[in-house]
Design an enzyme around this catalytic site. Structure first.
Site, mmCIF file in Angstrom:
data_model
loop_
_atom_site.group_PDB
_atom_site.id
_atom_site.type_symbol
_atom_site.label_atom_id
_atom_site.label_comp_id
_atom_site.label_asym_id
_atom_site.label_seq_id
_atom_site.Cartn_x
_atom_site.Cartn_y
_atom_site.Cartn_z
ATOM 1 N N GLN A 106 -5.878 -1.755 1.884
ATOM 2 C CA GLN A 106 -5.476 -1.628 3.283
ATOM 3 C C GLN A 106 -6.480 -0.751 4.033
ATOM 4 O O GLN A 106 -6.785 0.363 3.593
ATOM 5 C CB GLN A 106 -4.081 -0.992 3.361
ATOM 6 C CG GLN A 106 -3.519 -0.973 4.773
ATOM 7 C CD GLN A 106 -2.162 -0.293 4.856
ATOM 8 O OE1 GLN A 106 -1.988 0.817 4.363
ATOM 9 N NE2 GLN A 106 -1.197 -0.955 5.472
ATOM 10 N N ALA A 138 -3.539 2.878 2.115
ATOM 11 C CA ALA A 138 -4.268 3.082 3.374
ATOM 12 C C ALA A 138 -5.567 3.829 3.110
ATOM 13 O O ALA A 138 -5.561 4.949 2.611
ATOM 14 C CB ALA A 138 -3.393 3.871 4.341
ATOM 15 N N TYR A 188 0.667 4.056 13.398
ATOM 16 C CA TYR A 188 -0.726 4.480 13.293
ATOM 17 C C TYR A 188 -1.553 3.856 14.431
ATOM 18 O O TYR A 188 -1.001 3.203 15.322
ATOM 19 C CB TYR A 188 -1.271 4.193 11.890
ATOM 20 C CG TYR A 188 -0.527 5.026 10.858
ATOM 21 C CD1 TYR A 188 -0.619 6.419 10.893
ATOM 22 C CD2 TYR A 188 0.304 4.450 9.909
ATOM 23 C CE1 TYR A 188 0.095 7.206 9.985
ATOM 24 C CE2 TYR A 188 1.023 5.230 9.005
ATOM 25 C CZ TYR A 188 0.918 6.609 9.050
ATOM 26 O OH TYR A 188 1.627 7.392 8.178
ATOM 27 N N LEU A 206 13.118 -1.957 0.612
ATOM 28 C CA LEU A 206 14.366 -1.946 -0.150
ATOM 29 C C LEU A 206 14.664 -3.288 -0.803
ATOM 30 O O LEU A 206 15.782 -3.793 -0.749
ATOM 31 C CB LEU A 206 15.529 -1.461 0.722
ATOM 32 C CG LEU A 206 15.435 0.035 1.109
ATOM 33 C CD1 LEU A 206 16.538 0.419 2.083
ATOM 34 C CD2 LEU A 206 15.481 0.922 -0.135
ATOM 35 N N PRO A 252 0.836 -1.204 0.000
ATOM 36 C CA PRO A 252 0.000 0.000 0.000
ATOM 37 C C PRO A 252 0.870 1.252 0.000
ATOM 38 O O PRO A 252 1.820 1.348 0.771
ATOM 39 C CB PRO A 252 -0.798 -0.118 1.309
ATOM 40 C CG PRO A 252 -0.006 -1.064 2.171
ATOM 41 C CD PRO A 252 0.695 -1.985 1.240
ATOM 42 N N CYS A 293 0.166 5.455 -0.144
ATOM 43 C CA CYS A 293 -0.762 6.583 -0.223
ATOM 44 C C CYS A 293 -0.437 7.469 -1.417
ATOM 45 O O CYS A 293 0.727 7.804 -1.646
ATOM 46 C CB CYS A 293 -0.643 7.450 1.021
ATOM 47 S SG CYS A 293 -1.369 6.733 2.484
ATOM 48 N N GLY A 317 7.860 -1.638 -3.406
ATOM 49 C CA GLY A 317 7.138 -0.382 -3.344
ATOM 50 C C GLY A 317 7.688 0.692 -4.250
ATOM 51 O O GLY A 317 7.284 0.824 -5.419
HETATM 52 C C1 FNR Z 1 4.256 4.222 1.731
HETATM 53 N N1 FNR Z 1 4.115 3.212 2.668
HETATM 54 C C2 FNR Z 1 2.870 2.907 3.159
HETATM 55 N N2 FNR Z 1 2.705 1.878 4.031
HETATM 56 C C3 FNR Z 1 1.484 1.499 4.421
HETATM 57 O O1 FNR Z 1 1.357 0.541 5.186
HETATM 58 N N3 FNR Z 1 0.374 2.154 3.957
HETATM 59 C C4 FNR Z 1 0.444 3.207 3.111
HETATM 60 O O2 FNR Z 1 -0.569 3.728 2.645
HETATM 61 C C5 FNR Z 1 1.747 3.651 2.750
HETATM 62 N N4 FNR Z 1 1.909 4.757 1.956
HETATM 63 C C6 FNR Z 1 3.138 5.009 1.380
HETATM 64 C C7 FNR Z 1 3.270 6.018 0.415
HETATM 65 C C8 FNR Z 1 4.474 6.219 -0.235
HETATM 66 C C9 FNR Z 1 4.581 7.286 -1.296
HETATM 67 C C10 FNR Z 1 5.603 5.425 0.099
HETATM 68 C C11 FNR Z 1 6.927 5.593 -0.602
HETATM 69 C C12 FNR Z 1 5.487 4.463 1.082
HETATM 70 C C13 FNR Z 1 5.243 2.265 2.916
HETATM 71 C C14 FNR Z 1 5.328 1.243 1.783
HETATM 72 O O3 FNR Z 1 4.174 0.404 1.764
HETATM 73 C C15 FNR Z 1 6.576 0.331 1.933
HETATM 74 O O4 FNR Z 1 6.458 -0.414 3.114
HETATM 75 C C16 FNR Z 1 7.867 1.137 1.942
HETATM 76 O O5 FNR Z 1 7.894 2.059 0.879
HETATM 77 C C17 FNR Z 1 9.097 0.230 1.898
HETATM 78 O O6 FNR Z 1 9.119 -0.548 0.718
HETATM 79 P P1 FNR Z 1 10.058 -0.114 -0.557
HETATM 80 O O7 FNR Z 1 9.529 1.182 -1.079
HETATM 81 O O8 FNR Z 1 11.462 0.034 -0.018
HETATM 82 O O9 FNR Z 1 9.918 -1.241 -1.527
#
Ligand code: FNR
Length: 356
Positions: A99, A57, A180, A299, A23, A25, A321
């Site tokens: 989510q 989310a 949260y 990552l 997820p 946002c 992500g």
């Molecule tokens: C997120 N992340 C996030 N996590 C979550 O649980 N709900 C959400 O809505 C969001 N929103 C969100 C927006 C943006 C723009 C980013 C970059 C990240 C965290 C995301 O789901 C993820 O766990 C992290 O970005 C780490 O994974 P990557 O990006 O390293 O593959």
């Protein structure tokens, strides 16, 4: 033979591969309703070949939004625009998930690219709620939830899950991570309550378990229920891996089908050792010690890295992500890199080099 491109079953669903989009946002909703941005964003990522797409989310109550631009599922008018998105994802052969979230004390701030401080009423802000009247660093002090309001939160998760189903989603993920609301109840650093929802481990996990049980009771038994946890606060005296494993054992019995294992988010003072795959050991431990399927995230950007952690039994799913924000075709390109026939859309076949 690629582990990453082996199908994976959860209840009655079969994901075509082990790649999911976590997820993320988009902060682009109006009154919690999805718009054209969301449709093109999720549809184009589903075209890229992920087996699971988890829509960002979506707040179960208006005061549970992080920002005024968050998606919501507290109102019937929010169902139809999300239904277009769920259908577009499913049309590409991916499983559409969403989510369900409540931001608690981290609510009422600017969109992701705006200032991260509490918005005034004139700016469209509202009073945040939390287990205790303890502010997230730099934000306003939230209002403590009373017992009736806690029951209202559980009911709101249930109603949101029912709307998610009506919108056509095939999985829901409860957001209990990243500092949260549910995570605020889990961590002794943010939960100072002296009632049934604070103090002991059993009391701090009570709300998360109540939400899971109540959602499971209305969510179709043939469809999976996911939860996202922060496996550690990365802070002394906080929520940690031991407690996460203990909670996962309970959640397994409460009907959770997969744990999406992240970390952090409770307090910006945490020192997070971010590096490729840094959260994977937490996922692997939960999988090993509870037997629950897990998704690893954080990552993971290389096809070989993703392949190795599924093949090695560290995770059942890999969530990619930011790399998929940069490159929606990451899953199709990962297939090619791993020597698997990539299912490019027929419309794009003439763009591919001969022999692809
Ligand atoms: C997120 N992340 C996030 N996590 C979550 O649980 N709900 C959400 O809505 C969001 N929103 C969100 C927006 C943006 C723009 C980013 C970059 C990240 C965290 C995301 O789901 C993820 O766990 C992290 O970005 C780490 O994974 P990557 O990006 O390293 O593959």
């Amino acid at each position: 033979m690629s582990a990453l491109f082996t199908p994976f079953s959860l209840r009655s669903l079969t994901l075509p591969n082990r790649i999911g989009i976590p997820p993320m946002c988009q902060y682009s909703a109006t009154d919690g309703r999805a718009g054209d941005w969301h449709l093109q964003h999720y549809a184009s990522r589903a075209v890229g070949g992920a087996g699971l797409v988890i829509v960002e989310a979506s707040a179960v109550l208006p005061e549970g939004r992080i920002s005024p631009g968050d998606l919501g599922l507290w109102d019937e008018a929010q169902v139809a625009p999300l239904a277009r998105i769920a259908a577009a994802i499913a049309d590409q052969g991916a499983v559409p998930a969403i989510q369900l979230a409540h931001a608690g004390r981290k609510a009422s701030v600017g969109r992701g690219w705006e200032a991260q401080r509490t918005l005034t009423a004139a700016e469209g802000g509202w009073t945040a709620v939390a287990p205790s009247a303890l502010a997230f660093t730099g934000y306003d002090t939230p209002q403590e939830l009373d017992a009736a309001a806690i029951a209202g939160v559980v009911a709101a998760f249930v109603a949101a899950a029912e709307r998610a189903r009506r919108a056509g989603f095939q999985a829901v993920e409860i957001h209990a991570a990243h500092g949260y609301l549910l995570h605020q109840f889990l961590s002794p650093l943010s939960n100072r309550r002296d009632d049934d929802y604070g103090g002991s481990f059993a009391n701090r996990v009570r709300l998360t378990r109540e939400v899971v049980a109540a959602v499971r009771a209305v969510w179709p038994s043939e469809l999976p229920l996911l939860i996202r946890l922060s496996a550690t606060d990365w802070l002394d005296g906080g929520w940690d891996a031991e407690q996460t494993v203990a909670l996962c054992r309970l959640l397994r019995d409460d009907g959770v089908d997969l744990v999406d294992v992240s970390t952090g988010g409770l307090d910006p003072a945490a020192k997070i050792p971010a590096a490729p795959g840094f959260q994977v050991p937490f996922a692997a431990r939960i999988r090993r010690e509870t037997g629950l399927p897990v998704a690893a995230v954080g990552l993971i950007t290389e096809a070989a890295q993703a392949e190795a952690l599924v093949a090695g039994g560290e995770a059942d799913l890999v969530l990619v992500g930011r790399e998929i924000l940069r490159n929606p075709y990451w899953p199709l390109q990962a297939a090619q890199a791993l020597g698997v026939a990539a299912a490019w859309p027929a419309q794009y076949l003439r763009a591919l080099p001969p022999g692809t």
